[in-house]
Design a protein around this motif. Structure first.
Motif, short mmCIF file in Angstrom:
data_model
loop_
_atom_site.label_atom_id
_atom_site.label_comp_id
_atom_site.label_asym_id
_atom_site.label_seq_id
_atom_site.Cartn_x
_atom_site.Cartn_y
_atom_site.Cartn_z
N VAL A 104 0.85 -1.07 -0.01
CA VAL A 104 -0.04 -0.05 -0.07
C VAL A 104 0.84 1.16 -0.07
N LEU A 105 0.53 2.30 -1.03
CA LEU A 105 1.38 3.47 -1.03
C LEU A 105 0.45 4.60 -0.58
N LEU A 106 0.80 5.31 0.68
CA LEU A 106 0.25 6.37 0.94
C LEU A 106 0.97 7.76 0.53
N VAL A 107 0.43 8.61 -0.44
CA VAL A 107 1.09 9.73 -1.08
C VAL A 107 0.22 10.95 -0.51
N HIS A 108 1.04 11.95 0.27
CA HIS A 108 0.49 13.19 0.58
C HIS A 108 1.77 14.12 0.87
N ALA A 109 1.67 15.52 0.42
CA ALA A 109 2.42 16.35 0.61
C ALA A 109 2.63 17.01 1.83
N ASP A 110 1.66 16.67 2.84
CA ASP A 110 1.75 17.57 3.92
C ASP A 110 2.00 16.60 5.11
N ARG A 111 3.51 16.81 5.73
CA ARG A 111 3.98 15.73 6.59
C ARG A 111 2.78 15.53 8.04
N ALA A 112 2.25 16.86 8.32
CA ALA A 112 1.43 16.68 9.43
C ALA A 112 0.25 15.69 8.90
N LEU A 113 -0.44 15.57 7.92
CA LEU A 113 -1.32 14.46 7.52
C LEU A 113 -0.85 13.12 7.40
N LEU A 114 0.28 13.34 6.76
CA LEU A 114 0.90 11.79 6.17
C LEU A 114 1.24 11.09 7.34
N PHE A 121 -1.61 -7.08 7.45
CA PHE A 121 -2.05 -7.61 6.21
C PHE A 121 -1.16 -7.00 4.76
N PHE A 122 -0.57 -5.91 5.30
CA PHE A 122 0.03 -5.24 4.13
C PHE A 122 1.21 -4.55 4.42
N ARG A 123 2.10 -4.12 3.51
CA ARG A 123 3.25 -3.23 3.90
C ARG A 123 3.04 -1.67 3.42
N LEU A 124 3.01 -0.89 4.31
CA LEU A 124 2.73 0.55 3.92
C LEU A 124 4.21 1.14 3.68
N HIS A 125 4.02 1.79 2.43
CA HIS A 125 4.91 3.01 1.91
C HIS A 125 4.58 4.15 1.97
N THR A 126 5.21 5.19 2.09
CA THR A 126 4.98 6.57 1.97
C THR A 126 5.73 7.32 1.26
N ALA A 127 4.91 8.38 0.41
CA ALA A 127 5.76 9.35 -0.31
C ALA A 127 5.23 10.90 -0.28
N ARG A 128 6.06 11.66 -0.18
CA ARG A 128 5.48 13.25 0.00
C ARG A 128 5.24 13.83 -1.27
N ALA A 162 -4.22 12.19 -1.81
CA ALA A 162 -5.21 13.32 -1.83
C ALA A 162 -5.52 13.82 -3.16
N LEU A 163 -6.48 14.70 -3.53
CA LEU A 163 -6.86 14.85 -4.54
C LEU A 163 -6.19 16.21 -5.12
N GLN A 197 -4.07 13.53 -13.04
CA GLN A 197 -3.18 13.48 -13.86
C GLN A 197 -1.90 12.42 -13.28
N PHE A 198 -1.85 12.12 -11.89
CA PHE A 198 -0.81 11.26 -11.23
C PHE A 198 -1.45 9.79 -11.63
N PHE A 199 -2.65 9.72 -11.48
CA PHE A 199 -3.26 8.38 -11.54
C PHE A 199 -3.40 8.10 -13.12
N ASP A 200 -3.48 8.85 -13.89
CA ASP A 200 -3.42 8.64 -15.32
C ASP A 200 -1.99 8.23 -15.80
N THR A 201 -1.07 8.82 -15.09
CA THR A 201 0.57 8.57 -15.36
C THR A 201 0.82 7.25 -14.83
N LEU A 202 0.13 6.75 -13.53
CA LEU A 202 0.37 5.31 -12.91
C LEU A 202 -0.15 4.57 -13.87
N ILE A 203 -1.22 4.60 -14.22
CA ILE A 203 -1.72 3.13 -14.82
C ILE A 203 -1.13 3.05 -16.19
N LYS A 204 -0.36 4.16 -16.88
CA LYS A 204 0.47 3.89 -17.99
C LYS A 204 1.24 3.03 -18.09
#
Length: 71
Positions: free
Chosen positions: A4-14, A27-34, A54-55, A64-71
């Motif tokens: 599972v990849l959690l992506v959010h620019a705000d460290r205070a929320l991430l 049940f899963f390995r959690l990875h993060t990216a800012r 986040a949106l 755009q991120f998801f569009d790039t991600l699925i390509k």
């Protein structure tokens, strides 16, 4: 084990969300990216089963991120 990849620019929320999810980590390995760039770099190297994000991002919108991600 699923990745599972959690992506959010705000460290205070991430960090608290990541901490909450890590308690379910049997049940899963959690990875993060800012940034979407770091997320894309990670996805190129590691198969990911679920992305939580986040949106809005400063450098690239989530749609755009998801569009790039699925390509």
């Amino acid at each position: 084990m699923k990745n599972v990849l959690l992506v959010h620019a705000d460290r205070a929320l991430l960090q608290p969300v990541a901490g909450s999810l890590k308690h379910q980590g049997a049940f899963f390995r959690l990875h993060t990216a800012r940034t979407t760039d770091k997320a894309m770099e990670f996805v190129r190297q590691t198969p990911v089963d679920l992305v939580i994000t986040a949106l809005r991002f400063p450098q690239l919108g989530s749609f755009q991120f998801f569009d790039t991600l699925i390509k």
